[in-house]
Motif scaffolding. Structure first.
Motif, PDB file in Angstrom:
ATOM      1  N   VAL A 176     -10.774  -0.590  -4.139  1.00 45.72           N
ATOM      2  CA  VAL A 176     -12.012  -0.062  -3.564  1.00 45.72           C
ATOM      3  C   VAL A 176     -12.076   1.452  -3.810  1.00 45.72           C
ATOM      4  CG1 VAL A 176     -13.358   0.290  -1.461  1.00 45.72           C
ATOM      5  CG2 VAL A 176     -12.116  -1.868  -1.821  1.00 45.72           C
ATOM      6  N   GLN A 177     -13.236   1.870  -4.284  1.00 46.42           N
ATOM      7  CA  GLN A 177     -13.516   3.299  -4.457  1.00 46.42           C
ATOM      8  C   GLN A 177     -14.829   3.616  -3.717  1.00 46.42           C
ATOM      9  OE1 GLN A 177     -13.675   3.593  -8.716  1.00 46.42           O
ATOM     10  NE2 GLN A 177     -11.477   4.004  -8.912  1.00 46.42           N
ATOM     11  N   ILE A 178     -14.840   4.780  -2.978  1.00 47.24           N
ATOM     12  CA  ILE A 178     -16.006   5.204  -2.219  1.00 47.24           C
ATOM     13  C   ILE A 178     -16.509   6.531  -2.818  1.00 47.24           C
ATOM     14  CG2 ILE A 178     -16.935   5.768   0.054  1.00 47.24           C
ATOM     15  CD1 ILE A 178     -16.003   2.926  -0.131  1.00 47.24           C
ATOM     16  N   TYR A 179     -17.831   6.680  -2.978  1.00 46.66           N
ATOM     17  CA  TYR A 179     -18.430   7.868  -3.579  1.00 46.66           C
ATOM     18  C   TYR A 179     -19.543   8.395  -2.661  1.00 46.66           C
ATOM     19  CZ  TYR A 179     -16.200   6.340  -7.915  1.00 46.66           C
ATOM     20  OH  TYR A 179     -15.300   5.946  -8.867  1.00 46.66           O
ATOM     21  N   ASP A 237     -10.081   6.103  -2.735  1.00 47.62           N
ATOM     22  CA  ASP A 237      -9.629   5.259  -3.859  1.00 47.62           C
ATOM     23  C   ASP A 237      -8.390   4.504  -3.392  1.00 47.62           C
ATOM     24  OD1 ASP A 237      -8.890   4.067  -6.220  1.00 47.62           O
ATOM     25  OD2 ASP A 237      -9.047   5.888  -7.428  1.00 47.62           O
ATOM     26  N   LYS A 238      -8.491   3.170  -3.307  1.00 54.33           N
ATOM     27  CA  LYS A 238      -7.379   2.380  -2.775  1.00 54.33           C
ATOM     28  C   LYS A 238      -7.221   1.082  -3.581  1.00 54.33           C
ATOM     29  CE  LYS A 238      -4.190   1.316   0.259  1.00 54.33           C
ATOM     30  NZ  LYS A 238      -2.941   2.097   0.391  1.00 54.33           N
ATOM     31  N   THR A 255     -24.778   8.159   4.205  1.00 53.40           N
ATOM     32  CA  THR A 255     -24.718   7.001   3.275  1.00 53.40           C
ATOM     33  C   THR A 255     -23.767   7.323   2.140  1.00 53.40           C
ATOM     34  OG1 THR A 255     -26.994   6.361   3.821  1.00 53.40           O
ATOM     35  CG2 THR A 255     -26.036   5.492   1.782  1.00 53.40           C
ATOM     36  N   TYR A 256     -22.883   6.324   1.822  1.00 52.44           N
ATOM     37  CA  TYR A 256     -21.905   6.428   0.739  1.00 52.44           C
ATOM     38  C   TYR A 256     -22.032   5.152  -0.132  1.00 52.44           C
ATOM     39  CZ  TYR A 256     -20.018  10.196   3.601  1.00 52.44           C
ATOM     40  OH  TYR A 256     -19.878  11.327   4.325  1.00 52.44           O
ATOM     41  N   TYR A 257     -21.441   5.265  -1.310  1.00 53.05           N
ATOM     42  CA  TYR A 257     -21.548   4.140  -2.274  1.00 53.05           C
ATOM     43  C   TYR A 257     -20.146   3.631  -2.619  1.00 53.05           C
ATOM     44  CZ  TYR A 257     -26.349   5.630  -2.538  1.00 53.05           C
ATOM     45  OH  TYR A 257     -27.622   5.952  -2.209  1.00 53.05           O
ATOM     46  N   TYR A 258     -20.029   2.248  -2.706  1.00 55.09           N
ATOM     47  CA  TYR A 258     -18.711   1.674  -3.013  1.00 55.09           C
ATOM     48  C   TYR A 258     -18.724   1.003  -4.384  1.00 55.09           C
ATOM     49  CZ  TYR A 258     -20.807  -2.817  -1.500  1.00 55.09           C
ATOM     50  OH  TYR A 258     -21.605  -3.929  -1.383  1.00 55.09           O
ATOM     51  N   HIS A 259     -17.514   0.937  -4.977  1.00 51.67           N
ATOM     52  CA  HIS A 259     -17.269   0.231  -6.222  1.00 51.67           C
ATOM     53  C   HIS A 259     -16.023  -0.631  -6.006  1.00 51.67           C
ATOM     54  CE1 HIS A 259     -16.224   0.343 -10.797  1.00 51.67           C
ATOM     55  NE2 HIS A 259     -16.691  -0.826 -10.392  1.00 51.67           N
ATOM     56  N   ILE A 260     -16.183  -1.964  -6.058  1.00 52.79           N
ATOM     57  CA  ILE A 260     -15.078  -2.906  -5.804  1.00 52.79           C
ATOM     58  C   ILE A 260     -14.747  -3.641  -7.098  1.00 52.79           C
ATOM     59  CG2 ILE A 260     -14.318  -4.946  -4.507  1.00 52.79           C
ATOM     60  CD1 ILE A 260     -16.326  -4.141  -2.325  1.00 52.79           C
ATOM     61  N   LYS A 261     -13.454  -3.770  -7.376  1.00 52.75           N
ATOM     62  CA  LYS A 261     -12.995  -4.507  -8.556  1.00 52.75           C
ATOM     63  C   LYS A 261     -11.854  -5.422  -8.150  1.00 52.75           C
ATOM     64  CE  LYS A 261     -11.361  -3.950 -13.302  1.00 52.75           C
ATOM     65  NZ  LYS A 261     -10.963  -2.989 -14.370  1.00 52.75           N
ATOM     66  N   ALA A 262     -11.985  -6.760  -8.442  1.00 55.60           N
ATOM     67  CA  ALA A 262     -10.931  -7.740  -8.134  1.00 55.60           C
ATOM     68  C   ALA A 262      -9.953  -7.821  -9.291  1.00 55.60           C
ATOM     69  CB  ALA A 262     -11.554  -9.109  -7.875  1.00 55.60           C
ATOM     70  N   THR A 263      -8.791  -8.445  -9.014  1.00 55.38           N
ATOM     71  CA  THR A 263      -7.752  -8.534 -10.048  1.00 55.38           C
ATOM     72  C   THR A 263      -8.163  -9.427 -11.211  1.00 55.38           C
ATOM     73  OG1 THR A 263      -6.726 -10.326  -8.788  1.00 55.38           O
ATOM     74  CG2 THR A 263      -5.859  -8.099  -8.445  1.00 55.38           C
ATOM     75  N   ASP A 264      -9.212 -10.225 -10.998  1.00 60.13           N
ATOM     76  CA  ASP A 264      -9.673 -11.057 -12.119  1.00 60.13           C
ATOM     77  C   ASP A 264     -10.716 -10.336 -12.955  1.00 60.13           C
ATOM     78  OD1 ASP A 264     -11.817 -11.083 -10.431  1.00 60.13           O
ATOM     79  OD2 ASP A 264     -12.008 -13.267 -10.295  1.00 60.13           O
TER      80      ASP A 264
END
Length: 569
Positions: free
Chosen positions: A519-522, A531-532, A548-557
């Motif tokens: 997870v990343q927060i901007y 960034d975690k 207000t903030y924006y997130y970017h999520i990426k899974a291991t797949d």
């Protein structure tokens, strides 16, 4: 030997064999025994009185123009029964007695199996000189009607009956009157008289046993058996008889180990086998499964009276009796799932062919086969057993078509099905119960992540939005496979967090998948503030200002999600 007796009056011109009167075929000729001598001293036959009595006789000759002779001798002034003797041969070289008959008023008889263009002599005698007198004689040669079964190549086929009734023993011996000779049988002289030929395929190996029971017990029946396997249809080259009886005795005859118990038996050696192959009283004969045999039944008495042929004889509990004729009975056994093996019932004990020339199987579902032992795959039903009607038609070595029909039961087949116990929808992190049906036993695949692999109910915890599970259902030897796609939905993303310590919406919940996520927060200006890797759902906004903030999520797949989150303080 022909001897001359003492004459008491003017002897007829045809008193001696050497002066026999020539008869015209079909004509009625007058004659007399008055004044005749006895050329047949000591011969009794059907004659009355003592062998030393004088029986005045006269002689006639005729040349055969056909194989059948009908003669009628009618008394005129003769006062006693007339005696008639039929001979083949010549007076100088010797005579062979062919037939004889006696009767009061008139003597009517028929003689068959005569040799065309051969000379025959008829002697008409009176019982004594006192009873001598006039008579008429009529002799007619004719060709008997050619009937089926009078020749071996037109035999009646025996298809495993227990009895065969022949009401009339038809006169004559067919197109070939010399199929039986003194060289290929135990016949004392060659030729048939009133013949009936049978043929059969030996269904099993064993003893050949039969009884020929004359309808007229005074008839003398003869018989012979030949192996005609080398030419089943034409009987050519049949060689010597393998069993035979020509004994000149009345009553039942045949092959039996208990003659006294056979219907129609009058004593004597009528049940002996007098061949040179298996000779002796009650000598049995072994026949071999699949080989073809011909049986001749011949009425030597030429009475036109028939007989009953009983196969198997009368001996109780006699083992190893050969079966006459083959059948088409078959056995079907399952191998794999509704795969059925077919074979003729005696295949395992007697060999594949056993006298069968060809096979034609109809399995009852439109499929056929010409194999002796076919394997056929049937279509089953998941709702219950299914019945098919299978038929085997065989053609034996004699060309007979024999059929047998039997049902074939096909087991119920599995129909694999997977359903969920819980109604759904399903979200990330949920455990789902899968139910198997349609079989008697089950196997789940893949085995990873399953609480059980052979139960009808299994618990799964899917890790991705779409998870595939395979079920193999088994019933008997039959298998059915089905694949089930389980879809799960992401849990709702709370867009507002209130990190105020009240235990509600304290942290950012990013449960978009059950897989580990980064997870990343901007900020709205693109500055990264968090960034975690392997996020544990524990970000509470830290010391960032409300907004207000924006997130970017990426899974291991590799899958990603983007969105916004608001911090309220």
């Amino acid at each position: 030997m022909l001897l001359a007796g003492t004459a008491f009056a003017q002897a007829p011109a045809n008193d001696l064999c050497s002066t026999a009167q020539v008869l015209t075929n079909g004509a009625t000729t007058p004659g007399t025994t008055a004044g005749a001598n006895d050329d047949l001293i000591g011969l009794v036959g059907c004659q009355s009185g003592s062998p030393l009595d004088v029986h005045p006789d006269v002689w006639y000759s005729l040349r055969a123009t056909a194989s059948q002779l009908d003669y009628v001798v009618t008394g005129g002034t003769a006062t006693a029964p007339l005696e008639v003797f039929i001979y083949q041969g010549s007076c100088s070289r010797g005579l062979l007695l062919v037939d004889y008959a006696c009767g009061a008023g008139a003597v009517t008889a028929r003689v068959g199996a005569l040799t065309n263009d051969s000379t025959y002599l008829i002697s008409v005698a009176s019982p004594s000189t006192a009873s001598a007198g006039t008579f008429t004689v009529q002799a007619t040669f004719s060709a008997p009607a050619i009937l089926l079964s009078q020749d071996c190549n037109q035999s009646t086929i025996l298809l495993n009956p227990t009895t065969f009734a022949q009401g009339v023993s038809n006169q004559g011996s067919g197109l070939d009157p010399n199929e039986v000779t003194i060289s290929n049988s135990c016949w004392g002289n060659g030729g048939e008289r009133q013949s009936k030929w049978f043929k059969f395929v030996a269904g099993t190996s064993g003893k050949l046993v039969f009884n020929i029971d004359p309808n007229n017990p005074t008839d003398d029946y003869d018989w012979g058996v030949w192996d005609v396997s080398s030419d089943p249809q034409g009987c050519g080259g049949k060689g010597n008889a393998i069993a035979c009886n020509w004994t000149g005795q009345n009553g039942a005859t045949g092959l039996s180990l208990c003659p006294s118990q056979e219907p129609g038996y009058l004593g004597g050696n009528q049940f002996d086998n007098t061949t040179t192959i298996q000779t002796g009283a009650l000598a049995p004969i072994d026949i071999v499964a699949g080989r073809v045999y011909a049986l001749l039944v011949d009425n030597y008495s030429t009475s036109n009276s028939g007989f009953t042929l009983r196969l198997g004889g009368a001996c109780p509990n006699l083992p190893n009796i050969a079966r006459i004729g083959i059948d088409a009975e078959f056995i079907s056994t399952k191998s794999d799932c509704n795969s059925v093996v077919f074979y003729k019932s005696d295949f395992l004990t007697s060999g594949a062919n056993n006298g069968v020339r060809s096979y034609l199987w109809n399995f009852g579902d439109g499929a056929t086969s010409t194999s002796p032992t076919p394997i056929h795959q049937y279509e089953g039903s998941p709702t219950g057993t299914r019945s098919y009607t299978a038929t085997l038609q065989i053609i034996d070595r004699l060309g007979n078509r024999i059929t047998y029909t039997a049902p074939v039961l096909v087991d119920q087949t599995p129909q694999a099905e997977i359903t969920t116990v819980e109604p759904g929808p399903f979200y990330y992190g949920d455990s789902v119960t899968l139910r198997a049906s349609g079989g008697q036993s089950y196997q789940w695949l893949p085995v990873d992540g399953l609480a059980a692999t052979t139960d009808s109910l299994v618990r799964v915890a899917p890790l991705t939005e779409e998870s595939s599970y395979t079920l193999v259902a088994k019933r008997g030897e039959c298998l059915d496979t089905v694949t089930f796609l389980l879809k799960i939905l992401p849990l709702p993303v709370y867009n507002i967090i209130t990190p105020n310590g009240d235990g509600k919406n304290e942290t950012f919940s990013a449960r978009v998948t059950a897989l580990p996520i980064d997870v990343q927060i901007y900020t709205r200006w693109g500055r990264k503030v968090y960034d975690k890797k392997d996020y544990k759902q524990d970000w509470n906004g830290d010391d960032l200002a409300a907004g207000t903030y924006y997130y970017h999520i990426k899974a291991t797949d590799g899958k990603t999600w983007r969105g916004w989150v608001e911090i309220v303080r």
